[in-house]
Design an enzyme around this catalytic site. Structure first.
Site, PDB file in Angstrom:
ATOM      1  N   SER A 101       0.847  -1.196   0.000  1.00 49.93           N
ATOM      2  CA  SER A 101       0.000   0.000   0.000  1.00 49.93           C
ATOM      3  C   SER A 101       0.879   1.241   0.000  1.00 49.93           C
ATOM      4  CB  SER A 101      -0.931   0.022   1.230  1.00 49.93           C
ATOM      5  OG  SER A 101      -0.174   0.137   2.425  1.00 49.93           O
ATOM      6  N   ILE A 140       3.225   4.362  -0.237  1.00 44.56           N
ATOM      7  CA  ILE A 140       4.506   4.615  -0.899  1.00 44.56           C
ATOM      8  C   ILE A 140       5.120   3.320  -1.416  1.00 44.56           C
ATOM      9  CG2 ILE A 140       6.886   5.369  -0.509  1.00 44.56           C
ATOM     10  CD1 ILE A 140       5.739   7.428   1.495  1.00 44.56           C
ATOM     11  N   TYR A 200       7.665   7.498  17.530  1.00 43.56           N
ATOM     12  CA  TYR A 200       7.799   7.437  16.074  1.00 43.56           C
ATOM     13  C   TYR A 200       9.062   8.171  15.622  1.00 43.56           C
ATOM     14  CZ  TYR A 200       6.662   8.159  11.125  1.00 43.56           C
ATOM     15  OH  TYR A 200       6.701   8.195   9.752  1.00 43.56           O
TER      16      TYR A 200
END
Length: 249
Positions: A16, A18, A150
């Site tokens: 999915s 990129i 992150y």
């Protein structure tokens, strides 16, 4: 065009966003492509999208031991590897006080540990002149609230791109990184807990981008093609930021 003619490529998280768009463009540029994905549904969709033009491998990006099976699949299918695009990842955003050890460990496993051991497992397969591209993020550079874990993982990947570039160039392997900013992928639809919250968040993010829009996966994919191709033979240990100017503010 055929900038990747006769090259073999592996894209993790290629079902999915990129990853999938990069797979499409790699194939269009003449590469033989393998992609990984974790869910049965996404794998089936990718098979329908790419057909017989890509080898689709089900794999858990956060399972360090499982990366050896991915390397075995590449060896059996291609015999060697010219390009690795490390794209699989997870993005979870929470205030500091809401993080649990389990959630922290999950992000580290998928975004850092798995990729590290995948590169290790693939090392014997890389051809001379091979290229590794790590997908990091502008979050490694900016202090976005609630992105602590992150950003930590993407900063680790960026450091890995620099250190491995020095370690592996003697083997003829180039390592570089791309750091996308906000890109129009399913990721941003998941940041809010409701549709209204998601719209508000994406609107707020867009207001911080000098170009006034989210980037497209195809724009990132074109950059990856360049770094993976022989056109970038003299680019080693570099980072290309693709963020519409967001990190310059």
């Amino acid at each position: 065009m055929s900038r990747l003619a006769n090259k073999t490529a592996l894209i993790t998280g290629g079902t999915s966003g990129i990853g999938l768009e990069t797979a499409r463009q790699f194939i269009a540029e003449g590469a033989r492509v393998a992609i990984t994905g974790s869910s049965a549904a996404s794998i089936e969709n990718a098979r329908k999208e790419l057909g017989e033009k890509a080898l689709v491998i089900q794999a858990d990006a956060g399972n360090a031991d499982g990366q050896k099976a991915v390397a075995d699949a590449i060896k059996n299918a291609f015999g060697h590897l010219d390009i690795l695009f490390v794209n699989a990842g997870i993005a979870e955003f929470n205030p500091l006080e809401q993080w649990t050890e389990a959630a922290f460990d999950k992000s580290i496993a998928i975004n850092v540990k798995g990729p590290f051991f995948l590169i290790q497992a693939l090392l014997p397969l890389f051809a001379k002149g091979a290229a590794i591209v790590l997908n990091t993020s502008i979050n490694a550079h900016i202090g976005m609230p609630n992105s602590s874990v992150y950003s930590l993982t993407k900063g680790a990947l960026l450091t890995l791109a620099k250190t491995l570039s020095g370690e592996l160039i003697g083997r003829g392997i180039r390592v570089n990184a791309v750091s996308p900013g906000p890109i129009a992928t399913p990721l941003y639809s998941k940041l809010g807990s409701s549709e209204a919250e998601s719209k508000a968040m994406t609107s707020h993010i867009q207001s911080q981008i000098p170009t006034g829009r989210f980037g497209e996966p195809s724009e990132v994919a074109k950059t990856i093609i360049f770094l993976a191709s022989d056109e970038a033979a003299y680019i080693v240990g570099s980072e290309l930021i693709i963020d519409g100017g967001m990190s310059n503010l």
